[in-house]
Design an enzyme around this catalytic site. Structure first.
Site, short mmCIF file in Angstrom:
data_model
loop_
_atom_site.label_atom_id
_atom_site.label_comp_id
_atom_site.label_asym_id
_atom_site.label_seq_id
_atom_site.Cartn_x
_atom_site.Cartn_y
_atom_site.Cartn_z
N ARG A 2 -1.02 9.18 0.96
CA ARG A 2 -2.46 9.33 0.81
C ARG A 2 -2.90 10.80 0.68
O ARG A 2 -3.80 11.13 -0.10
CB ARG A 2 -3.12 8.72 2.05
CG ARG A 2 -4.46 8.17 1.79
CD ARG A 2 -4.90 7.35 2.97
NE ARG A 2 -4.96 5.94 2.63
CZ ARG A 2 -5.54 5.03 3.37
NH1 ARG A 2 -6.09 5.37 4.52
NH2 ARG A 2 -5.58 3.78 3.00
N GLU A 21 0.85 -1.20 0.00
CA GLU A 21 0.00 0.00 0.00
C GLU A 21 0.87 1.23 0.00
O GLU A 21 2.08 1.17 0.28
CB GLU A 21 -0.96 -0.02 1.20
CG GLU A 21 -2.02 -1.11 1.08
CD GLU A 21 -3.15 -1.01 2.09
OE1 GLU A 21 -3.08 -0.19 3.01
OE2 GLU A 21 -4.10 -1.79 1.94
N ARG A 81 -1.92 9.29 8.55
CA ARG A 81 -1.77 7.89 8.92
C ARG A 81 -1.21 7.06 7.77
O ARG A 81 -1.67 7.19 6.63
CB ARG A 81 -3.14 7.33 9.32
CG ARG A 81 -3.13 5.85 9.64
CD ARG A 81 -4.54 5.36 9.89
NE ARG A 81 -5.34 5.42 8.69
CZ ARG A 81 -6.00 4.38 8.16
NH1 ARG A 81 -5.95 3.20 8.75
NH2 ARG A 81 -6.72 4.52 7.08
N HIS A 85 -12.07 9.98 6.03
CA HIS A 85 -11.86 8.55 6.18
C HIS A 85 -11.35 8.17 7.57
O HIS A 85 -11.79 7.19 8.14
CB HIS A 85 -10.86 8.11 5.12
CG HIS A 85 -10.57 6.64 5.10
ND1 HIS A 85 -11.54 5.71 4.81
CD2 HIS A 85 -9.43 5.94 5.32
CE1 HIS A 85 -11.01 4.50 4.86
NE2 HIS A 85 -9.73 4.61 5.18
C1 LIG Z 1 -14.21 1.89 4.71
C2 LIG Z 1 -13.02 1.82 5.64
C3 LIG Z 1 -11.92 1.05 5.32
C4 LIG Z 1 -10.82 0.97 6.17
N1 LIG Z 1 -9.79 0.15 5.86
C5 LIG Z 1 -8.78 -0.01 6.75
C6 LIG Z 1 -7.76 -0.97 6.52
O1 LIG Z 1 -7.76 -1.68 5.51
N2 LIG Z 1 -6.77 -1.09 7.45
C7 LIG Z 1 -6.73 -0.32 8.59
O2 LIG Z 1 -5.82 -0.46 9.38
N3 LIG Z 1 -7.71 0.58 8.83
C8 LIG Z 1 -8.73 0.73 7.95
N4 LIG Z 1 -9.73 1.63 8.23
C9 LIG Z 1 -9.70 2.32 9.51
C10 LIG Z 1 -10.08 1.35 10.62
O3 LIG Z 1 -11.15 0.54 10.18
C11 LIG Z 1 -10.48 2.07 11.90
O4 LIG Z 1 -9.54 3.00 12.25
C12 LIG Z 1 -10.61 1.06 13.04
O5 LIG Z 1 -11.48 0.04 12.65
C13 LIG Z 1 -11.11 1.75 14.27
O6 LIG Z 1 -11.48 0.76 15.20
P1 LIG Z 1 -12.25 1.23 16.50
O7 LIG Z 1 -12.52 0.01 17.29
O8 LIG Z 1 -11.52 2.32 17.14
O9 LIG Z 1 -13.60 1.90 15.95
P2 LIG Z 1 -14.82 1.29 15.13
O10 LIG Z 1 -14.51 0.00 14.52
O11 LIG Z 1 -15.33 2.38 14.25
O12 LIG Z 1 -15.88 1.01 16.27
C14 LIG Z 1 -16.47 2.06 16.99
C15 LIG Z 1 -17.62 1.51 17.77
O13 LIG Z 1 -18.13 2.52 18.62
C16 LIG Z 1 -19.53 2.58 18.49
N5 LIG Z 1 -20.01 3.91 18.89
C17 LIG Z 1 -19.99 5.07 18.20
N6 LIG Z 1 -20.55 6.04 18.94
C18 LIG Z 1 -20.92 5.48 20.11
C19 LIG Z 1 -21.57 5.98 21.27
N7 LIG Z 1 -21.94 7.25 21.39
N8 LIG Z 1 -21.80 5.11 22.29
C20 LIG Z 1 -21.42 3.81 22.20
N9 LIG Z 1 -20.81 3.29 21.11
C21 LIG Z 1 -20.57 4.13 20.09
C22 LIG Z 1 -19.80 2.18 17.05
O14 LIG Z 1 -21.13 1.77 16.87
C23 LIG Z 1 -18.78 1.05 16.90
O15 LIG Z 1 -19.29 -0.13 17.44
C24 LIG Z 1 -10.82 1.72 7.37
C25 LIG Z 1 -11.92 2.51 7.69
C26 LIG Z 1 -13.03 2.55 6.85
C27 LIG Z 1 -14.20 3.40 7.22
#
Ligand SMILES: Cc1cc2nc3c(=O)[nH]c(=O)nc-3n(C[C@H](O)[C@H](O)[C@H](O)COP(=O)(O)OP(=O)(O)OC[C@H]3O[C@@H](n4cnc5c(N)ncnc54)[C@H](O)[C@@H]3O)c2cc1C
Length: 521
Positions: free
Chosen positions: A280, A115, A374, A339
């Site tokens: 990016r 990537e 990032r 993103h």
């Molecule tokens: C389309 C896409 C593709 C991506 N591809 C990659 C990749 O290939 N590799 C990579 O490293 N990263 C990638 N990323 C980034 C990565 O997915 C995220 O940074 C990572 O998943 C974040 O994980 P997290 O657990 O912090 O948050 P999330 O997985 O977003 O989870 C957040 C959680 O909090 C919950 N939430 C939100 N608000 C509240 C609230 N008020 N009260 C309670 N719960 C709440 C949500 O419902 C969810 O369950 C991508 C992101 C996107 C959008």
């Protein structure tokens, strides 16, 4: 407000950070606040590329750390980059043990994608572009089998309760459109894993729930926020009119897909020696400029993948099919979309926020790993590493033991955010706090956010969104330089000397906003 006390550790969110932390905390009792059914609503499940880790014998954590620091445009904390990249391999092995079916080579190694801005192919993937969905499915399966974890599906957090700068509870409510009156949940510790803020923008790749609510909630409770202005725009969101915009993963460019405009010209070659595989932020600005000129940028996978895209990148192929595009014979229209939020709740290397009793992991945090830009596929890795670190830190303060399941009956009405207000806020962020920013636009954005907040401040969810939007816009106005993903047309160069991370408390951002509003009247 009705109060419930529990010996469970309260985890806000149900993405990768939350699930992995809950598993690492077992057998300590945990309650997970999940707005949706597990697996839905989290960015984690939408990740296409995979997880960055130096798995190849010719690669090393040092190389990975160096690429991370270079991508971050002078504001990555090298100690954090070192910590996260050094352990990456162990997490891939652990995810494998937990059931993730990573793509494997014939000799049993891991298939590695290349990537942008990575000096090696080092992104482990699953079934082409299914990494997030498959990792989440494996962890959800484990969580469902772990008796110490109670998941409250259909609930969300709206406010933190603090006493003398110590977090003592979390107000939660029914997450349905109608909401409910909040209930105060007082547990043994609080871990925020509520994701980033991409959905605060009208053009975004993030799921609808990911609107900076958890960052705003912590800021309103008094937590320090870092690097709020650093928002990453993905260059190749599909420009097909869907909200959120489906993603055309960067791995496609890694495979050799090229960016062209409506005249068939490859425009990235003139902008960076690495062309489509430039960092990016550079590609996002290239795409944005083409969009602004009406040149309709597109991702052309025809020659390099042809029909194979349908098998190798099923999520992309499905989004294309949904929108009547056959990528084997026509290029995919793309646009730069919000993103990933590099900024968030400031944490130390133990995952602790500045408020006592509060840990943060995943995209809601700002650990110093990402700097101003990032490195692709470091997001999932950071969520895993800090989920484990937070779990270990919390485990030191919370004794093992059992806790009764929590029973909550939500009652009464809450105040959901007004749809029109949310739409106005998101449009403001995309048009005035987006890929290219300037002082007049940022001032106007702050004025509009203040007006929306005044008109719709009876909804706590909306107040949380406005807090995060204010922090991003105020941070962007205060940073009088261009650095990484933060591009100011009125300050096109980076300041001399080493880059500085930004740190701010919400009252400081609100004071700036108030001053801007006063100046504009
Ligand atoms: C389309 C896409 C593709 C991506 N591809 C990659 C990749 O290939 N590799 C990579 O490293 N990263 C990638 N990323 C980034 C990565 O997915 C995220 O940074 C990572 O998943 C974040 O994980 P997290 O657990 O912090 O948050 P999330 O997985 O977003 O989870 C957040 C959680 O909090 C919950 N939430 C939100 N608000 C509240 C609230 N008020 N009260 C309670 N719960 C709440 C949500 O419902 C969810 O369950 C991508 C992101 C996107 C959008």
């Amino acid at each position: 407000m009705k109060t419930i006390s529990t010996d469970r550790i309260v985890i806000i969110g149900a993405g990768l950070g939350a699930l992995y932390a809950a598993l690492k905390l077992a057998p300590r009792p945990v309650v997970m606040i999940s707005p949706e059914t597990l697996g839905e609503g989290a960015s984690s499940a939408w990740a296409q590329g995979g997880v960055a880790a130096a798995m190849d014998a010719s690669d090393s954590p040092d190389n990975h750390a160096r690429d991370t620091v270079n991508a971050g445009a002078g504001t990555v904390d090298p100690a954090v980059a070192d910590l996260v990249t050094r352990e990456a391999r162990d997490y891939i092995l652990d995810l494998t043990t937990l059931g993730t079916p990573f793509d494997r080579t014939k000799d049993g190694g891991y298939v590695l994608s290349r990537e942008a801005a990575h000096s090696f192919a080092r992104v482990v993937r699953v079934k082409g572009d299914q990494a997030g969905a498959e990792i989440m499915a494996a962890l959800i399966d484990q969580v469902r089998k772990t008796p110490s974890i109670q998941v409250l599906e259909g609930t969300m957090a709206v406010e933190l309760e603090t006493t003398d700068d110590r977090v003592t509870g979390v107000a939660i409510q029914d997450a349905s459109d109608a909401r409910s009156a909040p209930v105060m949940l007082r547990g043994s510790a609080v871990l925020l894993a509520g994701g980033g803020s991409g959905g605060l923008y009208a053009l975004t790749t993030n799921p609808p729930r990911i609107r900076g609510q958890v960052i705003g909630m912590a800021a309103r409770a008094g937590a320090l926020i870092a690097d709020a202005e650093f928002v990453q725009f993905h260059p190749t969101a599909m420009d097909v009119g869907e909200d959120p915009a489906p993603l055309a993963t960067e791995a496609l460019r890694g495979e050799g897909a090229v960016l062209i405009n409506k005249d068939g010209e490859r425009f990235m070659q003139a902008l960076h020696p690495d062309a489509e595989l430039a960092p990016r932020d550079v590609v996002a600005r290239g795409i944005f400029a083409q969009s602004q000129m009406g040149n309709r940028p597109m991702l052309d996978t025809r020659e390099v993948l042809g029909e194979a895209i349908k098998e190798q990148f099923p999520a992309v192929a499905e989004a294309c099919a949904r929108n009547g595009i056959d990528p084997a014979i026509e290029p995919i229209p793309v646009a730069a979309a919000a993103h990933y939020h590099m900024g968030g709740i400031a944490t130390d290397m133990q995952g602790r926020a500045t408020l006592e009793g509060l840990w943060v992991c995943g995209e809601a945090s700002s650990t110093g790993l990402h700097g101003a830009n990032r490195l692709a596929s470091n997001g999932l890795l950071e969520a895993l590493v800090y989920a484990r670190i937070c779990a270990e830190g919390i485990a030191q303060t919370v004794p093992t033991g059992k806790a009764a399941p929590i029973n909550i009956r939500f009652e009464g009405g809450g105040t959901p955010p007004a749809e029109t207000a949310v739409t106005d806020l998101r449009t403001t962020m995309t048009s005035l706090v987006g890929v290219v920013r300037n002082a007049p636009g940022l001032r106007e954005a702050l004025r509009r956010i203040a007006a929306l907040e005044t008109a719709h401040g009876d909804s706590p969810s909306f107040l949380n969104m406005c807090a995060t939007a204010t922090l991003i816009a105020a941070g962007a106005l205060s940073r009088k330089e261009s650095r990484g993903a933060h591009e100011r047309s009125d300050f096109p160069d980076a300041l001399d000397g080493p880059g500085q991370r930004s740190q701010v408390y919400l009252p400081q951002a609100l004071a700036l906003r108030a001053q801007v509003c006063k100046d504009m009247t």
